[in-house]
Design a protein around this motif. Sequence first.
Motif, PDB file in Angstrom:
ATOM      1  N   ARG A   1       0.756  -1.390  -0.012  1.00 17.60           N
ATOM      2  CA  ARG A   1       0.510  -0.113   0.214  1.00 17.60           C
ATOM      3  C   ARG A   1       1.104   0.990   0.248  1.00 17.60           C
ATOM      4  O   ARG A   1       0.631   2.054  -0.697  1.00 17.60           O
ATOM      5  CB  ARG A   1      -0.765  -0.116   1.673  1.00 17.60           C
TER       6      ARG A   1
ATOM      7  N   LEU B   1       0.770   4.185  -2.538  1.00 19.01           N
ATOM      8  CA  LEU B   1       0.599   6.034  -2.817  1.00 19.01           C
ATOM      9  C   LEU B   1       1.878   6.459  -3.466  1.00 19.01           C
ATOM     10  O   LEU B   1       1.703   7.365  -3.977  1.00 19.01           O
ATOM     11  CB  LEU B   1       0.458   6.136  -0.991  1.00 19.01           C
TER      12      LEU B   1
ATOM     13  N   TYR C   1       1.283   6.968  -7.351  1.00 23.45           N
ATOM     14  CA  TYR C   1       0.258   7.846  -7.396  1.00 23.45           C
ATOM     15  C   TYR C   1       0.898   9.085  -7.184  1.00 23.45           C
ATOM     16  O   TYR C   1       0.794   9.620  -8.190  1.00 23.45           O
ATOM     17  CB  TYR C   1      -0.902   7.383  -6.586  1.00 23.45           C
ATOM     18  N   CYS C   2       2.317   8.576  -6.398  1.00 23.02           N
ATOM     19  CA  CYS C   2       2.290  10.408  -6.104  1.00 23.02           C
ATOM     20  C   CYS C   2       3.401  10.859  -7.447  1.00 23.02           C
ATOM     21  O   CYS C   2       3.145  11.760  -7.805  1.00 23.02           O
ATOM     22  CB  CYS C   2       3.192  10.651  -4.982  1.00 23.02           C
TER      23      CYS C   2
ATOM     24  N   LEU D   1      -7.714   5.695   3.600  1.00 27.20           N
ATOM     25  CA  LEU D   1      -6.995   5.624   2.428  1.00 27.20           C
ATOM     26  C   LEU D   1      -7.267   6.629   0.738  1.00 27.20           C
ATOM     27  O   LEU D   1      -7.140   7.278   0.701  1.00 27.20           O
ATOM     28  CB  LEU D   1      -7.331   4.565   1.487  1.00 27.20           C
ATOM     29  N   SER D   2      -8.930   7.231   1.179  1.00 26.37           N
ATOM     30  CA  SER D   2      -9.360   8.095   0.422  1.00 26.37           C
ATOM     31  C   SER D   2      -9.129   9.170   0.845  1.00 26.37           C
ATOM     32  O   SER D   2      -8.505   9.830  -0.107  1.00 26.37           O
ATOM     33  CB  SER D   2     -10.695   7.956   0.662  1.00 26.37           C
TER      34      SER D   2
ATOM     35  N   LEU E   1      -5.369   9.531   0.143  1.00 24.87           N
ATOM     36  CA  LEU E   1      -5.337   9.964  -1.765  1.00 24.87           C
ATOM     37  C   LEU E   1      -5.534  11.296  -1.642  1.00 24.87           C
ATOM     38  O   LEU E   1      -4.297  11.991  -3.146  1.00 24.87           O
ATOM     39  CB  LEU E   1      -6.180   9.239  -3.002  1.00 24.87           C
TER      40      LEU E   1
ATOM     41  N   GLY F   1      -1.445  13.514  -3.107  1.00 20.69           N
ATOM     42  CA  GLY F   1      -2.523  14.031  -4.053  1.00 20.69           C
ATOM     43  C   GLY F   1      -2.607  16.262  -4.227  1.00 20.69           C
ATOM     44  O   GLY F   1      -1.362  16.664  -4.950  1.00 20.69           O
TER      45      GLY F   1
END
Length: 395
Positions: A248, A252, A255-256, A301-302, A305, A309
């Motif tokens: 996880r 992340l 995603y970054c 997690l939301s 994000l 972000g």
Amino acid sequence: MRKPSLLIIFLTVFIDLIGFGIVMPLLPLYSKQFGASGLMVGMIMASFSLMQFLFAPVWGKWSDKIGRRPILLVSNAGSALSYALFAIASSMAGDKGLLLLLCSRIFAGICGANLSVASAYIADISPPEKRSKSMGLIGMSFGLGFILGPALGAGAAHFFGRSGPGWVAATICAANFLLGCFILVESRSPTAEPTPPRTKMGQWRHTFSQPTVGFVVAVYFFATFCFSIFETTFGLILQKKFHYSDQRVLLLLSYCGLLAAIIQGGLIGKVVKALGERRLISLSLFVTGLSLLLLPYFSALSALLITVGLFAIGSGFHRPPIFGLISILTPAAEQGSTLGVTQSAGSLARIIAPVIGGLLFDLKPEMPYLMCAGICVAVGAISWGKLGDHRDVHN
């Protein structure tokens, strides 16, 4: 005869950073498996940045004298050799393997002239009004390299064993060197003014004697310092406070990196045109500071994000305008030298930040983030006042 191309320099840096992305996540793991202490792991991780701090201005200065192409080719060849050393070290054990790992990172740092000289290459071939947008290509290379690199490293380790990632990285960089021999064209004009003769410390003094340029280099130091503390402690805080798995955390981080690549590869030009480099530098620091203030307190997690972000947006928007503004304010004959000092300042931040971040994390996991949030907001506010609203070439 071919002309210098942004696509070619992007490809050159991107391929090199794939190799970097393959090896970097494995360094602390292999070091620990060889019996390294925490201090030794820190020394191995910091050795690359220390050599960059010492040698980036030297390579930048030489690129102003003899051209960008030969320095970039030397850098690519050096990267291939350093990853070969890493591969050999990975198949060893104990102190010998540990020593060779350290040597591989020292050698990589000495030869690693890619980023500052690539920035000078981009400055050579980009008009001032498009320079910040073009500088975003290096940030995009970083993001994509850190998305693809770890995946390739995992596959190489699975199919070829412990030394596989090093040999794959060495092969990629060797191919990059050969590709550069054929397609990389010199960007520095043969009629360009000669670079002024200065010692390394003389170049630092000259850079900081220019009030705006010196100030923006200092801003880059603090921005890199905060980013490096995030890199050092992000996985630690997610696992200690919120019990996130390795997978996880990596999700992340990917995603970054993806968001930063999108911002620096596509959005940066429009935003710079709308706001100008000076205002964007300040606003990006405010956004980064807000994200760091929120990040330690959201476990879902939301929510993560959103906060990660925000961090990707803030950090993604600060590097291109910083390098773009420095380049705009620097004479053509000194692009490599001045951008080398800038990159060296960033390397100094990467040496200091992991140590401070680790110490603060041991005291209280939230402390590194609160400190960096304060730094970002303070530097952003000072930048807002000091840099003003002048648009440079975007009026």
